[in-house]
Design a protein around this motif. Structure first.
Motif, PDB file in Angstrom:
ATOM      1  N   LEU A  65       0.842  -1.192   0.000  1.00 17.35           N
ATOM      2  CA  LEU A  65       0.000   0.000   0.000  1.00 17.35           C
ATOM      3  C   LEU A  65       0.875   1.238   0.000  1.00 17.35           C
ATOM      4  CD1 LEU A  65      -1.649   0.442   3.515  1.00 17.35           C
ATOM      5  CD2 LEU A  65       0.062  -1.265   3.044  1.00 17.35           C
ATOM      6  N   THR A  66       0.275   2.350  -0.333  1.00 20.60           N
ATOM      7  CA  THR A  66       1.003   3.608  -0.414  1.00 20.60           C
ATOM      8  C   THR A  66       0.365   4.563   0.581  1.00 20.60           C
ATOM      9  OG1 THR A  66       1.298   3.151  -2.744  1.00 20.60           O
ATOM     10  CG2 THR A  66       1.788   5.389  -2.017  1.00 20.60           C
ATOM     11  N   ASP A  67       1.175   5.232   1.415  1.00 25.87           N
ATOM     12  CA  ASP A  67       0.570   6.118   2.403  1.00 25.87           C
ATOM     13  C   ASP A  67       0.353   7.512   1.822  1.00 25.87           C
ATOM     14  OD1 ASP A  67       2.936   7.475   2.520  1.00 25.87           O
ATOM     15  OD2 ASP A  67       3.359   7.023   4.613  1.00 25.87           O
ATOM     16  N   ALA A  68      -0.229   8.403   2.663  1.00 26.11           N
ATOM     17  CA  ALA A  68      -0.588   9.745   2.201  1.00 26.11           C
ATOM     18  C   ALA A  68       0.638  10.505   1.687  1.00 26.11           C
ATOM     19  CB  ALA A  68      -1.264  10.518   3.335  1.00 26.11           C
ATOM     20  N   GLY A  69       1.827  10.157   2.198  1.00 23.05           N
ATOM     21  CA  GLY A  69       3.048  10.824   1.757  1.00 23.05           C
ATOM     22  C   GLY A  69       3.690  10.150   0.555  1.00 23.05           C
ATOM     23  N   GLY A  70       3.011   9.169  -0.050  1.00 28.31           N
ATOM     24  CA  GLY A  70       3.523   8.517  -1.246  1.00 28.31           C
ATOM     25  C   GLY A  70       4.549   7.431  -0.979  1.00 28.31           C
ATOM     26  N   ARG A  71       4.760   7.073   0.301  1.00 27.62           N
ATOM     27  CA  ARG A  71       5.735   6.024   0.625  1.00 27.62           C
ATOM     28  C   ARG A  71       5.154   4.640   0.333  1.00 27.62           C
ATOM     29  NH1 ARG A  71       7.059  10.153   4.484  1.00 27.62           N
ATOM     30  NH2 ARG A  71       4.885   9.943   5.095  1.00 27.62           N
ATOM     31  N   GLU A  72       5.998   3.758  -0.169  1.00 28.22           N
ATOM     32  CA  GLU A  72       5.569   2.387  -0.450  1.00 28.22           C
ATOM     33  C   GLU A  72       5.687   1.545   0.811  1.00 28.22           C
ATOM     34  OE1 GLU A  72       6.059   0.672  -4.692  1.00 28.22           O
ATOM     35  OE2 GLU A  72       8.019   1.416  -4.041  1.00 28.22           O
ATOM     36  N   LEU A  73       4.569   1.024   1.291  1.00 26.97           N
ATOM     37  CA  LEU A  73       4.543   0.230   2.520  1.00 26.97           C
ATOM     38  C   LEU A  73       4.057  -1.184   2.220  1.00 26.97           C
ATOM     39  CD1 LEU A  73       2.754   2.819   4.850  1.00 26.97           C
ATOM     40  CD2 LEU A  73       5.167   2.712   4.237  1.00 26.97           C
ATOM     41  N   ALA A  74       4.189  -2.059   3.224  1.00 24.97           N
ATOM     42  CA  ALA A  74       3.668  -3.419   3.091  1.00 24.97           C
ATOM     43  C   ALA A  74       3.135  -3.887   4.433  1.00 24.97           C
ATOM     44  CB  ALA A  74       4.772  -4.358   2.612  1.00 24.97           C
ATOM     45  N   LEU A  75       2.120  -4.758   4.389  1.00 21.36           N
ATOM     46  CA  LEU A  75       1.662  -5.450   5.592  1.00 21.36           C
ATOM     47  C   LEU A  75       2.611  -6.618   5.811  1.00 21.36           C
ATOM     48  CD1 LEU A  75      -2.178  -5.468   4.902  1.00 21.36           C
ATOM     49  CD2 LEU A  75      -0.930  -4.066   6.545  1.00 21.36           C
ATOM     50  N   ARG A  76       3.164  -6.753   7.004  1.00 17.71           N
ATOM     51  CA  ARG A  76       4.228  -7.742   7.230  1.00 17.71           C
ATOM     52  C   ARG A  76       3.794  -9.163   6.867  1.00 17.71           C
ATOM     53  NH1 ARG A  76       3.963  -6.902  13.802  1.00 17.71           N
ATOM     54  NH2 ARG A  76       1.865  -7.710  14.037  1.00 17.71           N
ATOM     55  N   PRO A  77       4.603  -9.853   6.042  1.00 20.86           N
ATOM     56  CA  PRO A  77       4.309 -11.243   5.670  1.00 20.86           C
ATOM     57  C   PRO A  77       5.003 -12.228   6.607  1.00 20.86           C
ATOM     58  CG  PRO A  77       6.055 -10.411   4.279  1.00 20.86           C
ATOM     59  CD  PRO A  77       5.704  -9.299   5.237  1.00 20.86           C
ATOM     60  N   GLU A  78       5.998 -11.753   7.367  1.00 15.82           N
ATOM     61  CA  GLU A  78       6.705 -12.570   8.352  1.00 15.82           C
ATOM     62  C   GLU A  78       7.299 -11.608   9.360  1.00 15.82           C
ATOM     63  OE1 GLU A  78      10.431 -14.233   7.259  1.00 15.82           O
ATOM     64  OE2 GLU A  78      10.710 -12.966   5.523  1.00 15.82           O
ATOM     65  N   MET A  79       7.724 -12.125  10.516  1.00 13.00           N
ATOM     66  CA  MET A  79       8.170 -11.244  11.591  1.00 13.00           C
ATOM     67  C   MET A  79       9.676 -11.032  11.592  1.00 13.00           C
ATOM     68  SD  MET A  79       6.659  -9.456  13.852  1.00 13.00           S
ATOM     69  CE  MET A  79       6.776  -8.625  15.437  1.00 13.00           C
ATOM     70  N   THR A  80      10.445 -11.962  10.999  1.00 12.97           N
ATOM     71  CA  THR A  80      11.898 -11.913  11.133  1.00 12.97           C
ATOM     72  C   THR A  80      12.521 -10.595  10.648  1.00 12.97           C
ATOM     73  OG1 THR A  80      11.791 -14.293  10.824  1.00 12.97           O
ATOM     74  CG2 THR A  80      13.972 -13.322  10.869  1.00 12.97           C
ATOM     75  N   PRO A  81      12.092 -10.027   9.501  1.00 15.02           N
ATOM     76  CA  PRO A  81      12.685  -8.753   9.090  1.00 15.02           C
ATOM     77  C   PRO A  81      12.450  -7.633  10.111  1.00 15.02           C
ATOM     78  CG  PRO A  81      11.568  -9.779   7.240  1.00 15.02           C
ATOM     79  CD  PRO A  81      11.208 -10.575   8.454  1.00 15.02           C
ATOM     80  N   THR A  82      11.251  -7.592  10.706  1.00 15.97           N
ATOM     81  CA  THR A  82      10.974  -6.590  11.737  1.00 15.97           C
ATOM     82  C   THR A  82      11.880  -6.809  12.944  1.00 15.97           C
ATOM     83  OG1 THR A  82       8.659  -6.382  11.058  1.00 15.97           O
ATOM     84  CG2 THR A  82       9.187  -5.711  13.306  1.00 15.97           C
ATOM     85  N   LEU A  83      11.991  -8.067  13.361  1.00 22.18           N
ATOM     86  CA  LEU A  83      12.866  -8.404  14.488  1.00 22.18           C
ATOM     87  C   LEU A  83      14.295  -7.969  14.194  1.00 22.18           C
ATOM     88  CD1 LEU A  83      13.533 -10.008  17.128  1.00 22.18           C
ATOM     89  CD2 LEU A  83      13.880 -11.997  15.660  1.00 22.18           C
ATOM     90  N   ALA A  84      14.775  -8.305  12.997  1.00 22.95           N
ATOM     91  CA  ALA A  84      16.154  -7.972  12.624  1.00 22.95           C
ATOM     92  C   ALA A  84      16.349  -6.455  12.617  1.00 22.95           C
ATOM     93  CB  ALA A  84      16.482  -8.561  11.254  1.00 22.95           C
ATOM     94  N   ARG A  85      15.360  -5.725  12.094  1.00 21.28           N
ATOM     95  CA  ARG A  85      15.441  -4.264  12.064  1.00 21.28           C
ATOM     96  C   ARG A  85      15.499  -3.692  13.482  1.00 21.28           C
ATOM     97  NH1 ARG A  85      12.048  -0.655  12.932  1.00 21.28           N
ATOM     98  NH2 ARG A  85      10.118  -1.837  12.728  1.00 21.28           N
ATOM     99  N   MET A  86      14.621  -4.201  14.363  1.00 23.93           N
ATOM    100  CA  MET A  86      14.572  -3.691  15.735  1.00 23.93           C
ATOM    101  C   MET A  86      15.858  -4.007  16.497  1.00 23.93           C
ATOM    102  SD  MET A  86      10.574  -4.490  16.796  1.00 23.93           S
ATOM    103  CE  MET A  86      10.863  -4.209  18.557  1.00 23.93           C
ATOM    104  N   VAL A  87      16.339  -5.228  16.342  1.00 22.09           N
ATOM    105  CA  VAL A  87      17.563  -5.619  17.049  1.00 22.09           C
ATOM    106  C   VAL A  87      18.753  -4.827  16.501  1.00 22.09           C
ATOM    107  CG1 VAL A  87      19.200  -7.506  17.391  1.00 22.09           C
ATOM    108  CG2 VAL A  87      16.759  -7.894  17.749  1.00 22.09           C
ATOM    109  N   ALA A  88      18.823  -4.679  15.173  1.00 24.01           N
ATOM    110  CA  ALA A  88      19.943  -3.953  14.566  1.00 24.01           C
ATOM    111  C   ALA A  88      20.005  -2.520  15.098  1.00 24.01           C
ATOM    112  CB  ALA A  88      19.806  -3.952  13.042  1.00 24.01           C
ATOM    113  N   ALA A  89      18.823  -1.912  15.330  1.00 23.00           N
ATOM    114  CA  ALA A  89      18.784  -0.516  15.779  1.00 23.00           C
ATOM    115  C   ALA A  89      19.334  -0.346  17.196  1.00 23.00           C
ATOM    116  CB  ALA A  89      17.350   0.012  15.702  1.00 23.00           C
TER     117      ALA A  89
END
Lengths: 438, 438
Positions: A65-89
């Protein structure tokens, strides 16, 4: 006008949610007692998070989906990328090993096939910052313990354990070059779903020179990783192969030490589709003819390095609610827990209405579920409602005793027995009065 | 490359999720003991579900997306339309009153302002199929009980209660015609956020003939609905006004009977933005200077008729996690519960490794959280780790007692005391051995 729900989503009415809620409760309590902490992340992520990690194939199946600011977003299909992003931060601030769990809602954008939902739940267990085989074993242990707590036994499910690194080392030891391991893995992944002769034909077309299909079959059937060397013969070997054998054997022996050896078997047919696994991999299978996968996971030591600044070894799994729910239902194990006691407060005399509210509130404050009807009705109607709502105890106010409401009747709905309690005692300590303590 | 999270979403690291998890647990247990059943619905709904119910304004703020089949979908911005859709689909099969709760994730597509999240949680409580004021009172009661259980008191929050129907009847009684009630409501909604003189100017420009601003102020300030008639004067009246006064007064007296009168006040300034309310409405306010709304709800008797075949009276509320979390934090009430006991199992001698796994698994199976390190380390290092992970008890295997591991040491991490237990006794009944029962 009746508006439909979106195809592939679920309307979880209370009787449908209750068994799932029970699964969540078990997932959560088993995670916690194994030392895992709960986290959650956004349902929405930047599309590039998946492009970065999962490759174009998965990106094609995303709910975009695309938000009001034109950014390309996605509904998460799996959790590992989110986990990796959070841990990396926060990689430097977090004490290792990081043992986390989550029960996210996940999404698939693909067109719906039979039994495939576009929105479902998945329990995620991950250990980050530990390269030891004991971490792999602990992840598998947590999964087994949850299924045991849900009532499943070793005759209901089995954990098949392999090792990507081991298979790679084996292929390399027989001189199949690294560049074509991807193709070899893809073929091996299909081996169990193809007729033997068909598999032999395609395999031999590619690799007969290094490892003929019938020898491969023998190798992949060894029941214990330490037997691999003798199966491959004395001429085949190397440090990497020995290390990978030791790693796999240690995971298996740790599982024995954890007391769950009977649930586990070494099975080199397990390859796992996702590209990011680097070591031990495993799948939990239903042992019925259906042979559905309940859960899959493995070691992914390179993923955090791709998403963040520093590399961290990691292992984890995802267990969805859908196949598990089906399995529990088939085994008659999907009954939700019921509250031990449900109290229904009724008034035989409408003059007691205010007391009904008062008593209901007092009982609930003790943590005991209590219910009532919103307007006075004849007592027999109220008792019928009490029964329908599963009340175990009824409290009846204002009967014909004529004592001005100073006593109430407490009725055991199963036994049908009834006793008197003073209103004062009931309000002072509802739990005690309901227990019938003297 | 570091990929950012989507603006307006939250990365809920364990220490951030724990206080929210505590809120969820309270919401859930309070709902259940008040006789509400949990349901869940899809995160994704057809866009038209909101167009139908919420009007174009809300549709403009939706997170919209299009699926692979070209259907227009939306991420749910509120739960009520989903609830109404689900109930409408089974209206005849469901026993009334329907008392349901849910804790959905909700979404806003708007550009992010300070403190406004695009993804958040909201507790929803609804009673469908009951027109009685006791149903309104019960919804308010459940909200109050949850806040009480979280540690808030009557000096922290207050429930402001009004009635759309009452205000409508009052306007009609003073001859303000129905067609302009919408405009009158909109003005009254802004009354408390405008300087008195400014409000008087705009109000009088529209309605001075029927009800001058200073009289309106006096009317809206009556502390009890039954005083409305005397405030409006003997010439003003009508059956609808009397009915609405009685309805409002009954909600308030039921709340008194439930024992929560001190949390509630009649306040005609409460109008509620959403178009679908038809009767009593309420807002829970933080009593500090900030005066934030914690929760809002009311009666919406017409909504189900719009979405389904048959009309059903209904009342409910939504309570978000964001303002509530802030309030609890400010009051020092956001500390999550900790596990009473956390056991750490250490080996003084690497020969005991296998026993570590064995004992850890046995303790966890009793439901007690237990942890360990994945490889043997010097004992003092392991004890440091035990401390960091918040262990209350340590079990030490293989000390220098030289009895071949037949006994283990159990150490109380707070008191520093230590005692011996036989390995056999520990494995046979870990809970008992840990409690130190003789």
């Amino acid at each position: 006008m009746a508006i439909q729900s979106v195809k592939g989503t679920r309307d979880l009415y209370p009787e449908l949610l209750a068994p799932i809620r029970r699964i969540f409760d078990v997932w959560r309590s088993v995670s916690i007692r194994h030392g895992f902490l709960e986290y959650e992340g956004p349902t929405l992520e930047m599309l590039e998070l998946y492009r970065e990690k999962s490759g174009d194939e998965l990106v094609g199946q995303l709910f975009r989906l695309t938000d009001a600011g034109g950014r390309e977003l996605a509904l998460r299909p799996e959790m590992t990328p989110t986990l990796a992003r959070m841990v990396a931060a926060r990689i430097n601030a977090l004490p290792k090993p990081i043992k986390w769990f989550s029960i996210p809602t996940l999404f698939r954008g693909e067109n719906v096939q039979r039994g495939r939902l576009r929105e479902f739940y998945q329990w995620n267990i991950d250990v980050i910052g530990a390269a030891e085989p004991a971490a792999d074993a602990e992840c598998i242990l947590v999964g087994i313990e949850a299924l045991r707590e849900l009532g499943l036994t070793a005759s209901d499910f089995c954990v098949h354990i392999s090792n990507r690194r081991l298979v790679s080392a084996m292929l390399e030891a027989v001189k199949i070059p690294k560049e074509v391991h991807g193709r070899a893995f893809a073929l091996m992944d299909k081996a169990s779903s193809m007729p033997e002769a068909d598999f032999a034909k395609v395999w031999d077309a590619a690799f007969s020179e290094q490892l003929a299909a019938d020898r491969l079959r023998a190798v992949m059937s060894v029941p214990d990783p330490v037997l691999l060397k003798s199966e491959l013969g004395p001429a085949v070997g190397g440090g990497e192969l020995e290390d990978a054998i030791l790693q796999t054997a240690t995971v298996l022996s740790n599982l024995n030490d954890f007391g769950v050896g009977e649930y586990c078997r070494f099975d080199m047919h397990i390859v796992r589709g996702l590209a990011y696994y680097t070591g031990p991999v495993f799948e939990f299978y239903d042992r019925s003819q259906n042979e559905r996968a309940i859960c899959g996971g493995g070691r992914y030591d390179d993923l955090l390095g791709k998403l963040g600044k520093s590399c961290e070894p990691a292992v984890g799994f995802g267990m969805g609610d859908v196949v598990l729910s089906l399995l529990l239902e088939e085994r008659g194990l999907s009954k939700p827990q019921r509250a031990e006691q449900v109290v229904f407060v009724a008034d035989a005399d409408p003059a007691c209405r205010a007391h009904v509210y008062h008593i209901v509130a007092a009982i609930r404050r003790c943590g005991i579920p209590a219910d009532f009807v919103y307007t006075h009705q004849p007592l027999h109607k109220q008792m019928k409602t009490a029964d329908k709502r599963g009340a175990t105890t009824a409290i009846i106010l204002g009967d014909e005793s004529g004592d001005g409401g100073a006593t109430v009747q407490i009725k055991d709905m199963k036994k049908g027995t009834q006793r008197s309690v003073s209103m004062e005692a009931l309000l002072q300590d509802p739990r005690r009065a309901l227990e019938g303590a003297p």
